[in-house]
Design an enzyme around this catalytic site. Structure first.
Site, PDB file in Angstrom:
ATOM      1  N   TRP A 145       2.003   1.035   1.514  1.00  0.00           N
ATOM      2  CA  TRP A 145       2.605   0.537   0.274  1.00  0.00           C
ATOM      3  C   TRP A 145       1.929  -0.736  -0.241  1.00  0.00           C
ATOM      4  CZ3 TRP A 145       3.824  -4.397   1.360  1.00  0.00           C
ATOM      5  CH2 TRP A 145       4.000  -4.712   2.711  1.00  0.00           C
ATOM      6  N   ASN A 146       1.124  -1.430   0.590  1.00  0.00           N
ATOM      7  CA  ASN A 146       0.714  -2.786   0.185  1.00  0.00           C
ATOM      8  C   ASN A 146      -0.360  -2.796  -0.909  1.00  0.00           C
ATOM      9  OD1 ASN A 146      -1.276  -1.969   1.968  1.00  0.00           O
ATOM     10  ND2 ASN A 146      -1.522  -3.981   2.904  1.00  0.00           N
ATOM     11  N   LYS A 169      -0.078  11.917   1.275  1.00  0.00           N
ATOM     12  CA  LYS A 169       1.276  11.421   1.588  1.00  0.00           C
ATOM     13  C   LYS A 169       1.281   9.895   1.458  1.00  0.00           C
ATOM     14  CE  LYS A 169       3.638   9.590   4.682  1.00  0.00           C
ATOM     15  NZ  LYS A 169       4.596   8.852   3.867  1.00  0.00           N
ATOM     16  N   PRO A 170       1.863   9.375   0.381  1.00  0.00           N
ATOM     17  CA  PRO A 170       1.940   7.915   0.235  1.00  0.00           C
ATOM     18  C   PRO A 170       3.156   7.385   0.994  1.00  0.00           C
ATOM     19  CG  PRO A 170       2.913   8.962  -1.668  1.00  0.00           C
ATOM     20  CD  PRO A 170       2.485  10.081  -0.752  1.00  0.00           C
ATOM     21  N   SER A 223      -0.572   0.949   9.904  1.00  0.00           N
ATOM     22  CA  SER A 223      -0.505   0.119  11.113  1.00  0.00           C
ATOM     23  C   SER A 223      -1.289   0.741  12.267  1.00  0.00           C
ATOM     24  CB  SER A 223       0.954  -0.049  11.520  1.00  0.00           C
ATOM     25  OG  SER A 223       1.495   1.224  11.827  1.00  0.00           O
ATOM     26  N   GLU A 244      -7.973   3.215   8.972  1.00  0.00           N
ATOM     27  CA  GLU A 244      -8.041   1.849   8.431  1.00  0.00           C
ATOM     28  C   GLU A 244      -6.754   1.173   8.863  1.00  0.00           C
ATOM     29  OE1 GLU A 244     -10.460   0.409   6.912  1.00  0.00           O
ATOM     30  OE2 GLU A 244     -11.770   2.092   6.437  1.00  0.00           O
ATOM     31  N   LEU A 245      -6.830   0.334   9.905  1.00  0.00           N
ATOM     32  CA  LEU A 245      -5.597  -0.134  10.552  1.00  0.00           C
ATOM     33  C   LEU A 245      -5.380  -1.635  10.361  1.00  0.00           C
ATOM     34  CD1 LEU A 245      -6.087   2.082  13.735  1.00  0.00           C
ATOM     35  CD2 LEU A 245      -4.960   2.663  11.584  1.00  0.00           C
TER      36      LEU A 245
END
Ligand code: NAP
Length: 476
Positions: A145-146, A169-170, A223, A244-245
């Protein structure tokens, strides 16, 4: 609404969920709650669309992506307002994000035309060796969401340009922005099934994607904990993965730095999106001889930051995404203070009637931070800047690398040799040298260690959506 095979629809169960404005606690909209069933329909649609999409030329695919970029360009104001309502970042920042999101569409529309192959000298005079690149197939893309639209186009643009079809999938915190990206692609005329959108139950949709043999690659931003779970699940069908964490960026200020520039950079890198970015500064390391001066100048500049609803003119720090984020940020401050840190600015939730329904935290500076504090090794994802002191270059490199993460890092110095030495010694995927905002569409973005696998952006970003095929011709 879900978007499957070119059609906007409700979920079959008729279940829905509310999207809440984190500044006001009010419902922005109510959207369909997709489940495993809808995820499967989306996978089927993307599978059926793949043979058609893969046959288009790069120039034909370019036209769709360019058109979608132009549609978004025409909607910057309304889209920025929607992003702010949905996840809180100030409108000016939302506009910046939209600019980056459009850059990815523009850039990959062009880059799709440059998927070159190779010819290799053969070992026999009658042989010819050729290497071609082909799209991986159907992609599952899971986004946070960021950066509710830039993280989407950073995946969709290279995937589509390469010839892949996608199930997106957002995050359930930000489905509305995702719908706007998909709407733009729909209005650009993208064929049915090439892009599909399913939001709702993360585990059910995620599992449907992970278990399906049709999905050849999972591209995930989020995350490290969820990323690890997805990598484990990907093994059963041997999917390609791009991860991408999380990050824990060090921001190193040497005594020879331009201090004004370093302070400006620290504010941009730490407080953008209220500290909720993966490349946000988490630890500010300042050489001891200038630490007091740096802290003083940082505090003075921070006094200009305005906390509030991002829709209001002049606000720099919006709300955090939810109450859990407030609790985590607060717990990091309490833990640091209990271990000897001194709060020199902020330090608590924002009080007052105007803030009572939202999730606001005051921008905060902590002095005398040390390695045993949670804030030194856990991602805060909030507006807290802890200052650590160091004496030597060797010491700070060791401390900066002492983390499981390895995404972004920053150094501020005017010494040319040190710029090279330190940037090469840092175990990070990205180093900003006197540059607190290095992200651009044409450069690789991604981390090492537990910050992830693969790169997005630039010519590197499209490689993850391509397979390499070797063809050997023998005409003896
Ligand atoms: P998150 O909780 O890991 O969620 C990311 C996405 O994964 C969301 O769409 C989420 O859905 C979904 N998800 C959650 N559990 C899942 C499961 N079991 N199976 C499949 N999908 C699942 O992360 P976040 O809180 O949204 O984002 C913050 C994190 O993202 C931070 O660690 C930050 O550093 C990282 N991040 C990294 C980058 C980068 O480029 N490296 C960029 C931005 C953010 P729901 O939201 O619907 O639960």
């Amino acid at each position: 609404m879900l978007y499957i095979d070119g059609i906007w629809k409700e979920s079959e169960s008729k279940e829905s969920f509310d999207v809440i404005n984190p500044a006001t606690g009010k419902v922005v909209d109510t959207v369909a709650k997709g489940s495993r069933k809808e995820a499967q329909s989306a996978i089927d649609a993307a599978q059926n669309a793949f043979p058609l999409w893969v046959k288009l030329t790069a120039k034909e695919r370019y036209i769709y992506l360019k058109k979608a970029a132009d549609i978004l360009r025409g909607r910057v104001d309304s889209l920025a307002e929607l992003i702010t309502k949905e996840m809180g970042k100030p409108v000016a920042e939302a506009k910046g994000e939209i600019g980056l999101a459009i850059d990815y569409l523009d850039w990959y529309a062009e880059e799709g035309k440059r998927i070159y192959g190779d010819t290799i000298p053969a070992s026999s005079p009658t042989k010819r060796l050729m290497v071609i690149h082909q799209p991986v197939g159907v992609i599952g893309a899971i986004t946070p969401w960021n950066f509710p639209i830039a993280m989407i186009t950073r995946k969709l643009a290279p995937a589509l340009a390469a010839g892949c079809t996608v199930v997106l999938k957002p995050s359930e915190e930000s489905p509305l922005s995702a719908m706007e990206v998909v709407k733009a692609l729909h209005e650009a005329g993208i064929p049915n099934g090439v892009v599909n959108l399913v939001h709702g139950d993360a585990k059910e949709i995620g599992d449907a994607l992970m278990e399906s043999p049709v999905i050849k690659k999972i591209t995930f931003t989020g995350s490290t904990a969820v990323g690890k779970e997805l990598v484990r699940k990907s093994a059963n069908t041997m999917k390609k993965v791009s991860m991408e964490l999380g990050g824990h960026a060090p921001f190193i200020v040497f005594e020879d730095a331009d201090l004004d520039k370093a302070v400006e950079g620290a504010i941009a890198s730490k407080f953008r999106n209220a500290g909720q970015t993966c490349v946000c500064t988490n630890r500010i390391f300042v050489q001891k001889s200038i630490s007091e001066e740096f802290a003083h100048r940082l505090k003075t500049q921070m006094e200009q930051l305005v906390v509030g609803n991002g829709l209001e003119e002049g606000v720099n720090i919006g709300p955090l995404i939810n109450e859990c984020a407030i609790e985590k940020t607060e717990s990091h401050v309490i833990d640091a203070v209990s271990k000897g840190a001194k709060v020199i600015y902020g330090g608590s939730k924002t009080e007052g009637e105007a803030f009572s329904k939202g999730h606001f935290f005051n921008p905060t500076v902590l002095l005398h931070a040390t390695n045993d504090m949670k804030i030194a090794y856990e991602e805060t994802f909030g507006p807290v800047a802890p200052i650590f002191e160091f004496e030597t270059e060797e010491e700070v490199i060791e401390k900066a690398n002492d983390t499981i993460y390895g995404l972004a890092s920053y150094i501020f110095t005017q010494n040319g040799a040190r710029m090279f030495r330190v940037s090469e010694a840092l175990d990070y995927g990205i180093v900003g040298v006197n540059d607190a905002m290095p992200t651009v569409a044409q450069a690789p973005f991604g981390g090492v260690k537990e910050s992830g696998i693969g790169r997005e952006g630039g010519k590197y970003g499209i490689e993850d959506y391509l397979e390499t095929k070797f063809i050997s011709f023998d005409f003896k």
